[in-house]
Design a protein around this motif. Structure first.
Motif, short mmCIF file in Angstrom:
data_model
loop_
_atom_site.label_atom_id
_atom_site.label_comp_id
_atom_site.label_asym_id
_atom_site.label_seq_id
_atom_site.Cartn_x
_atom_site.Cartn_y
_atom_site.Cartn_z
N ARG A 12 0.84 -1.21 0.00
CA ARG A 12 0.00 0.00 0.00
C ARG A 12 0.87 1.25 0.00
O ARG A 12 0.60 2.20 -0.73
N ARG A 13 1.92 1.25 0.81
CA ARG A 13 2.83 2.41 0.85
C ARG A 13 3.50 2.61 -0.50
O ARG A 13 3.65 3.74 -0.97
N ARG A 14 3.90 1.53 -1.12
CA ARG A 14 4.56 1.61 -2.43
C ARG A 14 3.62 2.20 -3.47
O ARG A 14 4.00 3.06 -4.26
N ARG A 15 2.36 1.75 -3.48
CA ARG A 15 1.38 2.28 -4.43
C ARG A 15 1.14 3.77 -4.18
O ARG A 15 1.05 4.56 -5.11
N ARG A 16 1.03 4.15 -2.92
CA ARG A 16 0.81 5.57 -2.57
C ARG A 16 1.99 6.42 -3.02
O ARG A 16 1.81 7.53 -3.49
N ARG A 17 3.19 5.91 -2.88
CA ARG A 17 4.40 6.63 -3.26
C ARG A 17 4.48 6.81 -4.78
O ARG A 17 4.97 7.83 -5.26
N HIS A 18 3.99 5.84 -5.52
CA HIS A 18 4.09 5.90 -6.98
C HIS A 18 2.97 6.70 -7.62
O HIS A 18 3.08 7.09 -8.78
N ARG A 19 1.89 6.96 -6.89
CA ARG A 19 0.76 7.69 -7.45
C ARG A 19 1.14 9.05 -8.03
O ARG A 19 0.77 9.35 -9.16
#
Length: 70
Positions: A12-19
């Motif tokens: 989830r953190r990785r997806r948020r960072r890539h948004r």
């Protein structure tokens, strides 16, 4: 071995960072398509847009003073 909840939280953190990067790429691609031949590709993530073509080529590096002001 990490627990499943830790792995899910990391994902989830990785997806948020890539948004924001994904949004920026979509924005840049739309600008590139809009400008057509006026766009000079320098393979930059944060490239100069076509707002003021008289100040430099679209697709080129942004003015460092302007990047931090946005």
């Amino acid at each position: 071995m990490p627990s499943r909840s830790t792995s899910a939280a990391t994902a989830r953190r990785r997806r948020r960072r890539h948004r924001p990067l994904k949004w920026q790429k979509e924005r840049r691609d739309a600008e590139r398509e809009r400008l057509g031949d006026l766009w000079v590709d320098h393979d930059l993530v944060f490239a100069r847009d076509g707002f003021k073509l008289s100040r430099g080529e679209a697709g080129g590096p942004q003015d460092p003073e302007k990047v931090s002001a946005r």
